[in-house]
Design an enzyme around this catalytic site. Structure first.
Site, PDB file in Angstrom:
ATOM      1  N   ASP A   1      -6.848  -6.496   3.721  1.00  0.00           N
ATOM      2  CA  ASP A   1      -6.186  -5.192   3.791  1.00  0.00           C
ATOM      3  C   ASP A   1      -6.297  -4.635   5.205  1.00  0.00           C
ATOM      4  O   ASP A   1      -7.402  -4.436   5.709  1.00  0.00           O
ATOM      5  CB  ASP A   1      -6.874  -4.251   2.776  1.00  0.00           C
ATOM      6  CG  ASP A   1      -6.273  -2.859   2.739  1.00  0.00           C
ATOM      7  OD1 ASP A   1      -5.209  -2.635   3.340  1.00  0.00           O
ATOM      8  OD2 ASP A   1      -6.888  -1.989   2.076  1.00  0.00           O
ATOM      9  N   GLY A   2      -5.128  -4.410   5.812  1.00  0.00           N
ATOM     10  CA  GLY A   2      -5.081  -3.783   7.132  1.00  0.00           C
ATOM     11  C   GLY A   2      -4.395  -4.662   8.166  1.00  0.00           C
ATOM     12  O   GLY A   2      -4.830  -5.786   8.411  1.00  0.00           O
ATOM     13  N   GLY A   3      -3.280  -4.180   8.702  1.00  0.00           N
ATOM     14  CA  GLY A   3      -2.586  -4.907   9.765  1.00  0.00           C
ATOM     15  C   GLY A   3      -1.925  -6.191   9.315  1.00  0.00           C
ATOM     16  O   GLY A   3      -1.654  -7.072  10.138  1.00  0.00           O
TER      17      GLY A   3
ATOM     18  N   SER B   1       0.848  -1.198   0.000  1.00  0.00           N
ATOM     19  CA  SER B   1       0.000   0.000   0.000  1.00  0.00           C
ATOM     20  C   SER B   1       0.877   1.240   0.000  1.00  0.00           C
ATOM     21  O   SER B   1       1.686   1.459   0.898  1.00  0.00           O
ATOM     22  CB  SER B   1      -0.900   0.031   1.233  1.00  0.00           C
ATOM     23  OG  SER B   1      -1.428   1.328   1.380  1.00  0.00           O
TER      24      SER B   1
ATOM     25  N   ASP C   1      -4.554   3.708  -2.156  1.00  0.00           N
ATOM     26  CA  ASP C   1      -5.675   4.009  -1.260  1.00  0.00           C
ATOM     27  C   ASP C   1      -6.189   5.430  -1.463  1.00  0.00           C
ATOM     28  O   ASP C   1      -5.555   6.396  -1.045  1.00  0.00           O
ATOM     29  CB  ASP C   1      -5.215   3.853   0.195  1.00  0.00           C
ATOM     30  CG  ASP C   1      -5.072   2.405   0.607  1.00  0.00           C
ATOM     31  OD1 ASP C   1      -6.025   1.636   0.409  1.00  0.00           O
ATOM     32  OD2 ASP C   1      -3.992   2.041   1.129  1.00  0.00           O
TER      33      ASP C   1
ATOM     34  N   HIS D   1      -7.955   1.225  -4.443  1.00  0.00           N
ATOM     35  CA  HIS D   1      -8.949   0.963  -3.398  1.00  0.00           C
ATOM     36  C   HIS D   1      -9.659   2.282  -3.096  1.00  0.00           C
ATOM     37  O   HIS D   1      -9.075   3.171  -2.470  1.00  0.00           O
ATOM     38  CB  HIS D   1      -8.221   0.408  -2.155  1.00  0.00           C
ATOM     39  CG  HIS D   1      -9.085   0.186  -0.966  1.00  0.00           C
ATOM     40  ND1 HIS D   1      -8.560  -0.005   0.308  1.00  0.00           N
ATOM     41  CD2 HIS D   1     -10.431   0.091  -0.833  1.00  0.00           C
ATOM     42  CE1 HIS D   1      -9.553  -0.187   1.168  1.00  0.00           C
ATOM     43  NE2 HIS D   1     -10.693  -0.119   0.498  1.00  0.00           N
TER      44      HIS D   1
ATOM     45  N   MET E   1     -11.955   4.515  -1.161  1.00  0.00           N
ATOM     46  CA  MET E   1     -12.681   4.726   0.097  1.00  0.00           C
ATOM     47  C   MET E   1     -13.319   6.108   0.018  1.00  0.00           C
ATOM     48  O   MET E   1     -12.873   7.061   0.655  1.00  0.00           O
ATOM     49  CB  MET E   1     -11.705   4.619   1.283  1.00  0.00           C
ATOM     50  CG  MET E   1     -11.256   3.187   1.545  1.00  0.00           C
ATOM     51  SD  MET E   1      -9.745   3.103   2.524  1.00  0.00           S
ATOM     52  CE  MET E   1      -8.545   3.254   1.203  1.00  0.00           C
TER      53      MET E   1
ATOM     54  N   GLY F   1       1.049  -2.198   3.982  1.00  0.00           N
ATOM     55  CA  GLY F   1       1.589  -0.842   3.890  1.00  0.00           C
ATOM     56  C   GLY F   1       2.825  -0.710   4.749  1.00  0.00           C
ATOM     57  O   GLY F   1       3.956  -0.756   4.262  1.00  0.00           O
ATOM     58  N   SER F   2       2.606  -0.577   6.059  1.00  0.00           N
ATOM     59  CA  SER F   2       3.740  -0.360   6.965  1.00  0.00           C
ATOM     60  C   SER F   2       4.716  -1.535   6.955  1.00  0.00           C
ATOM     61  O   SER F   2       5.928  -1.330   7.074  1.00  0.00           O
ATOM     62  CB  SER F   2       3.242  -0.064   8.382  1.00  0.00           C
ATOM     63  OG  SER F   2       2.122  -0.840   8.702  1.00  0.00           O
TER      64      SER F   2
ATOM     65  N   HIS G   1      -0.990  -1.141  -4.348  1.00  0.00           N
ATOM     66  CA  HIS G   1      -2.305  -0.833  -3.791  1.00  0.00           C
ATOM     67  C   HIS G   1      -2.390   0.673  -3.527  1.00  0.00           C
ATOM     68  O   HIS G   1      -1.569   1.240  -2.800  1.00  0.00           O
ATOM     69  CB  HIS G   1      -2.475  -1.632  -2.494  1.00  0.00           C
ATOM     70  CG  HIS G   1      -3.817  -1.523  -1.860  1.00  0.00           C
ATOM     71  ND1 HIS G   1      -4.905  -2.266  -2.267  1.00  0.00           N
ATOM     72  CD2 HIS G   1      -4.259  -0.758  -0.824  1.00  0.00           C
ATOM     73  CE1 HIS G   1      -5.943  -1.974  -1.508  1.00  0.00           C
ATOM     74  NE2 HIS G   1      -5.585  -1.054  -0.629  1.00  0.00           N
TER      75      HIS G   1
ATOM     76  N   MET H   1     -11.910  -6.056   4.491  1.00  0.00           N
ATOM     77  CA  MET H   1     -11.070  -5.177   5.315  1.00  0.00           C
ATOM     78  C   MET H   1     -10.802  -5.829   6.666  1.00  0.00           C
ATOM     79  O   MET H   1     -11.732  -6.308   7.327  1.00  0.00           O
ATOM     80  CB  MET H   1     -11.747  -3.819   5.540  1.00  0.00           C
ATOM     81  CG  MET H   1     -11.827  -2.911   4.317  1.00  0.00           C
ATOM     82  SD  MET H   1     -10.238  -2.523   3.569  1.00  0.00           S
ATOM     83  CE  MET H   1      -9.394  -1.643   4.895  1.00  0.00           C
TER      84      MET H   1
ATOM     85  N   GLY I   1      -9.235   3.868   6.672  1.00  0.00           N
ATOM     86  CA  GLY I   1      -8.948   5.269   6.981  1.00  0.00           C
ATOM     87  C   GLY I   1      -7.476   5.546   7.240  1.00  0.00           C
ATOM     88  O   GLY I   1      -6.977   6.596   6.865  1.00  0.00           O
ATOM     89  N   PHE I   2      -6.794   4.580   7.852  1.00  0.00           N
ATOM     90  CA  PHE I   2      -5.404   4.842   8.234  1.00  0.00           C
ATOM     91  C   PHE I   2      -4.550   3.590   8.114  1.00  0.00           C
ATOM     92  O   PHE I   2      -5.048   2.479   8.325  1.00  0.00           O
ATOM     93  CB  PHE I   2      -5.340   5.352   9.682  1.00  0.00           C
ATOM     94  CG  PHE I   2      -6.119   6.614   9.875  1.00  0.00           C
ATOM     95  CD1 PHE I   2      -5.541   7.858   9.623  1.00  0.00           C
ATOM     96  CD2 PHE I   2      -7.466   6.570  10.262  1.00  0.00           C
ATOM     97  CE1 PHE I   2      -6.280   9.027   9.767  1.00  0.00           C
ATOM     98  CE2 PHE I   2      -8.202   7.738  10.407  1.00  0.00           C
ATOM     99  CZ  PHE I   2      -7.612   8.968  10.160  1.00  0.00           C
ATOM    100  N   GLY I   3      -3.275   3.791   7.801  1.00  0.00           N
ATOM    101  CA  GLY I   3      -2.314   2.692   7.815  1.00  0.00           C
ATOM    102  C   GLY I   3      -1.851   2.442   9.242  1.00  0.00           C
ATOM    103  O   GLY I   3      -2.159   3.213  10.158  1.00  0.00           O
ATOM    104  N   GLY I   4      -1.141   1.343   9.442  1.00  0.00           N
ATOM    105  CA  GLY I   4      -0.503   1.082  10.729  1.00  0.00           C
ATOM    106  C   GLY I   4      -1.432   0.635  11.847  1.00  0.00           C
ATOM    107  O   GLY I   4      -1.052   0.699  13.019  1.00  0.00           O
TER     108      GLY I   4
ATOM    109  N   MET J   1      -8.846   8.231  -0.500  1.00  0.00           N
ATOM    110  CA  MET J   1      -9.774   8.587   0.585  1.00  0.00           C
ATOM    111  C   MET J   1     -10.253  10.021   0.400  1.00  0.00           C
ATOM    112  O   MET J   1      -9.481  10.879  -0.028  1.00  0.00           O
ATOM    113  CB  MET J   1      -9.078   8.473   1.937  1.00  0.00           C
ATOM    114  CG  MET J   1      -8.432   7.122   2.192  1.00  0.00           C
ATOM    115  SD  MET J   1      -7.781   7.039   3.865  1.00  0.00           S
ATOM    116  CE  MET J   1      -6.853   5.498   3.765  1.00  0.00           C
TER     117      MET J   1
HETATM  118  C1  DX5 Z   1      -6.507   1.446   5.270  1.00  0.00           C
HETATM  119  C2  DX5 Z   1      -5.945   1.154   3.900  1.00  0.00           C
HETATM  120  C3  DX5 Z   1      -4.843   0.174   3.900  1.00  0.00           C
HETATM  121  C4  DX5 Z   1      -3.622   0.598   4.674  1.00  0.00           C
HETATM  122  C5  DX5 Z   1      -2.893  -0.636   5.106  1.00  0.00           C
HETATM  123  O1  DX5 Z   1      -7.680   2.156   5.147  1.00  0.00           O
HETATM  124  O2  DX5 Z   1      -6.967   0.642   3.066  1.00  0.00           O
HETATM  125  O3  DX5 Z   1      -4.491  -0.183   2.566  1.00  0.00           O
HETATM  126  O4  DX5 Z   1      -2.743   1.423   3.964  1.00  0.00           O
HETATM  127  O5  DX5 Z   1      -1.834  -0.259   5.905  1.00  0.00           O
HETATM  128  P1  DX5 Z   1      -1.152  -1.281   6.927  1.00  0.00           P
HETATM  129  O6  DX5 Z   1      -0.641  -2.441   6.134  1.00  0.00           O
HETATM  130  O7  DX5 Z   1      -0.079  -0.475   7.566  1.00  0.00           O
HETATM  131  O8  DX5 Z   1      -2.232  -1.709   7.893  1.00  0.00           O
HETATM  132 ZN    ZN Z   2      -6.463  -0.224   1.106  1.00  0.00          ZN
END
Ligand code: DX5
Ligand code: ZN
Length: 214
Positions: A170-172, A6, A31, A62, A64, A192-193, A29, A132, A137-140, A33
């Protein structure tokens, strides 16, 4: 097993270099928003258009956003695949048709508390279902284990209706959680992270893919 880093965790001031670091990825990927569907703003179409010019890897967008009906076809023109949230789509059938008409792949995404069951009739037309594993909304953020049963259900549904459809999470996603998601049936992993935060994003991609295959 596909690994899609991401871009949200990349350094937006150095995107040519950042994109070059993740050429081992299956897709990038992206994102998008809008601060309406989720409480955050990232980037819009002109930015994606420019990044695409310097990326050797295809884009998995993606969305959002609260108006995917208007925007999904526009992003499809500038990517390989567009996944929109079913919660904000007014006419999912029409979005699917429009994206496919452009020769691009199309997917639906569901937030952690959205069931997939009401949308099962769509699955035979889709290239991807995105479950999801955090609130968008946020990475990490931390992987939500309570979503695992929905991933298993999605796997059954896809096996029955459309085995070529990707099952994305997607996520964590990291080296600890990826095996849980892959055991539950996911085959496409957004990170992502775990990728852009690693000393070697390339090595992180290879390690994640190996862990998903195990
Ligand atoms: C969250 C995004 C994800 C996010 C994943 O809303 O859709 O794609 O960037 O980030 P990590 O892998 O750090 O959870
Ligand atoms: Zn995403």
């Amino acid at each position: 097993m596909r690994i899609n880093p991401s871009i949200l965790s990349a350094d937006f001031a150095n995107m040519t270099a950042e994109l070059a670091k993740v050429e081992a990825a299956d897709m990038i990927h992206v994102d998008v928003m809008d601060s309406h569907f989720v409480p955050n703003i990232t980037f819009g179409l002109p930015v994606v258009e420019n990044w695409r010019k310097v990326s050797k890897t295809g884009f998995d967008v993606h969305l959002m956003i609260s108006d995917p009906d208007t925007w999904a076809p526009r992003y499809a023109e500038n990517s390989e695949m567009v996944t929109f949230h079913i919660e904000s789509a007014s006419d999912p059938q029409r979005i699917i048709y429009k994206v496919k008409e452009l020769g691009k792949k199309v997917g639906i995404a569901v937030k952690p508390n959205t069931p997939l069951e009401p949308y099962k009739e769509l699955v035979h037309q889709l290239d991807q279902v995105l479950v999801m594993t955090v609130e968008p909304g946020f990475g990490g953020q931390k992987f939500m284990h309570e979503v695992l049963p929905k991933i298993r259900y999605a796997r059954e549904l896809i096996d029955q209706e459309n085995p070529n459809c990707f099952l994305q999470v997607d996520g964590g996603i990291n080296l600890d959680t990826i095996s849980l998601a892959s055991e539950a049936g996911a085959d496409t992993f957004v990170a992502g992270s775990a990728v852009f935060g690693a000393d070697s994003p390339e090595q992180a991609i290879h390690q994640l893919r190996a862990a998903a295959n195990r």
